[in-house]
Write an enzyme that holds these catalytic residues in place. Structure first.
Site, PDB file in Angstrom:
ATOM      1  CG  ASP A 263       0.544  -0.639 -35.397  1.00 51.53           C
ATOM      2  OD1 ASP A 263      -0.291   0.224 -35.055  1.00 51.53           O
ATOM      3  OD2 ASP A 263       1.420  -1.100 -34.631  1.00 51.53           O
ATOM      4  CG  ASN A 271       7.323   7.075 -28.472  1.00 57.06           C
ATOM      5  OD1 ASN A 271       8.015   7.881 -29.087  1.00 57.06           O
ATOM      6  ND2 ASN A 271       6.088   6.789 -28.832  1.00 57.06           N
ATOM      7  CG  HIS A 276       7.263  11.078 -26.341  1.00 59.51           C
ATOM      8  ND1 HIS A 276       6.307  10.148 -26.673  1.00 59.51           N
ATOM      9  CD2 HIS A 276       7.338  11.066 -24.978  1.00 59.51           C
ATOM     10  CE1 HIS A 276       5.812   9.602 -25.578  1.00 59.51           C
ATOM     11  NE2 HIS A 276       6.418  10.146 -24.524  1.00 59.51           N
ATOM     12  CG  ASP A 280       7.114  13.228 -32.679  1.00 57.90           C
ATOM     13  OD1 ASP A 280       6.234  12.372 -32.490  1.00 57.90           O
ATOM     14  OD2 ASP A 280       7.174  14.294 -32.035  1.00 57.90           O
ATOM     15  CD  GLU A 306       1.646   2.787 -32.637  1.00 60.48           C
ATOM     16  OE1 GLU A 306       1.583   1.767 -31.941  1.00 60.48           O
ATOM     17  OE2 GLU A 306       1.225   3.896 -32.246  1.00 60.48           O
TER      18      GLU A 306
END
Length: 384
Positions: A263, A271, A276, A280, A306
């Site tokens: 994680d 973010n 965002h 990504d 994630e």
């Protein structure tokens, strides 16, 4: 003598097949449902074959110069096989390879210009050039087929080219051993009839084979889209669950497995602060750092957001912890930036292995998840 009286039916059929196939490939290329480059190349290949055969049947006809019916005919036929060789990689969406086919074509045409057409050596030069072309297709195509197909199916798919190469070899040897008047395919004989029938079948098989490969590529692409996470290229949750169930079934036969749950730390802050798009890009970077550290038999899936999970076959918990630690250190040593702004990419890891008595794969996954939660609780950027 009229054309029809000395032209074997098989030559007419080959020309007709080439015309039909070229039109069909043009339609496929325009539809763009298959690889357009490969479809246009196949259309051009069939046109070259059509013109080459058509000029061949005009040999000996009044008003047709030898340079058209001999040298030009051979040029078109050589170009046909050269284009098949050069454009073969287009089927797998790779770049065409021109250097070797062009070299063979230039060398062969130089010999065909210098050697008199009345000599058996002229025919030997022509057929040997085509033999090299078709052999080149075999040598280049087999490794590409083996990437996705078993060796028997790969061998079956290249067999038309291998047979054509052997046929041209036989014609080359015949040209060196027999008188020139016995070698023309326009001469009626059982040997020529068999040779042309096989040639017709090979032309049909080659068109069918390339169509099959393009359909196969389309099917594999669709399958990949149903299994792969489009953002990161890792397995999606459904495909990873399937791989995990298979590994659990194999564990019942003594093939152990371990899991590493991953994680990304502080992903929400990333973010919020960088956007965002940066999130990504960070996920893609994480996967790019993990992938080189995995073996071919391992699997990586994106469980959501994630969170990722590694399936390590034939590995105990110690080996899985070692892999997780390598990934953690790799991330620490990597300087990641987004539009000039640096961000320390870190991740937490939870490790677990299959244990005897697990009722299902979910048991090991739950232990890995609990270990991941423990790593988060203890301060993140840890392996537990």
């Amino acid at each position: 003598m009229s054309i029809g009286s000395h032209t074997p039916t098989q030559l007419v059929l080959i020309a007709g097949l080439s015309l039909f196939a070229s039109l069909a490939w043009c339609l496929l290329a325009k539809s763009r449902r298959m690889t357009p480059g490969a479809a246009w190349a196949m259309a051009a290949t069939n046109v070259l074959l059509l013109v080459g055969v058509s000029l061949y049947v005009m040999r000996g006809q009044p008003g047709w110069a030898n340079v058209l019916t001999y040298q030009t005919s051979s040029l078109f036929l050589l170009s046909c096989f050269g284009l098949l060789w050069a454009a073969g990689p287009l089927v797998s969406n790779e770049a065409a390879v021109w250097r070797k086919p062009l070299s063979v074509m230039v060398l062969t045409m130089l010999m065909l210009v210098v050697i008199p057409t009345s000599s058996t050596h002229w025919l030997a030069a022509s057929t040997s050039g085509m033999m090299v072309m078709t052999a080149g297709i075999v040598i280049a195509a087999y490794p590409r087929l083996r990437r996705v197909l078993s060796w028997p199916l790969s061998a079956l798919l290249i067999s038309p080219y291998a047979l054509l190469s052997l046929m041209f070899l036989a014609r080359t040897l015949a040209a060196l051993l027999l008188p020139i008047d016995q070698l023309s395919l326009l001469r009626q004989s059982r040997t020529n009839m068999l040779w042309l029938w096989v040639g017709f079948m090979m032309a049909l098989l080659i068109n069918t084979q390339v169509a099959f490969l393009l359909v196969l590529r389309l099917v594999l692409k669709l399958q990949r889209l149903t299994r792969i996470d489009p953002l990161t290229g890792a397995l999606n949750r459904r495909a990873f669950d399937t791989a995990l169930r298979i590994a659990h079934a194999e564990a019942g036969r003594g093939v152990r497995y371990s899991l590493v749950q991953i994680d990304m730390d502080h992903f929400k802050q990333l973010n919020d602060q960088l956007g965002h798009a940066a999130g990504d890009a960070a996920l893609r970077h994480l996967v790019s750092q993990i992938r080189p550290l995995l073996r071919d038999l391992d699997a990586m899936g994106r469980l959501g957001g994630e969170e990722f999970c590694l399936l390590l076959r034939d590995a105990d918990i110690g080996g899985a912890a070692l892999v997780a630690e390598r990934i953690r250190q790799q991330l620490q040593q990597t300087q990641w930036q987004w539009q000039g702004k640096g961000w320390p990419l870190r991740a937490s890891f939870g490790v677990a292995q299959h244990e005897t008595g697990d009722s299902g794969a979910d048991a090991a996954l739950a232990r890995a998840d609990a270990a991941l939660y423990e790593a988060k609780r203890m301060g993140r950027d840890l392996v537990r």
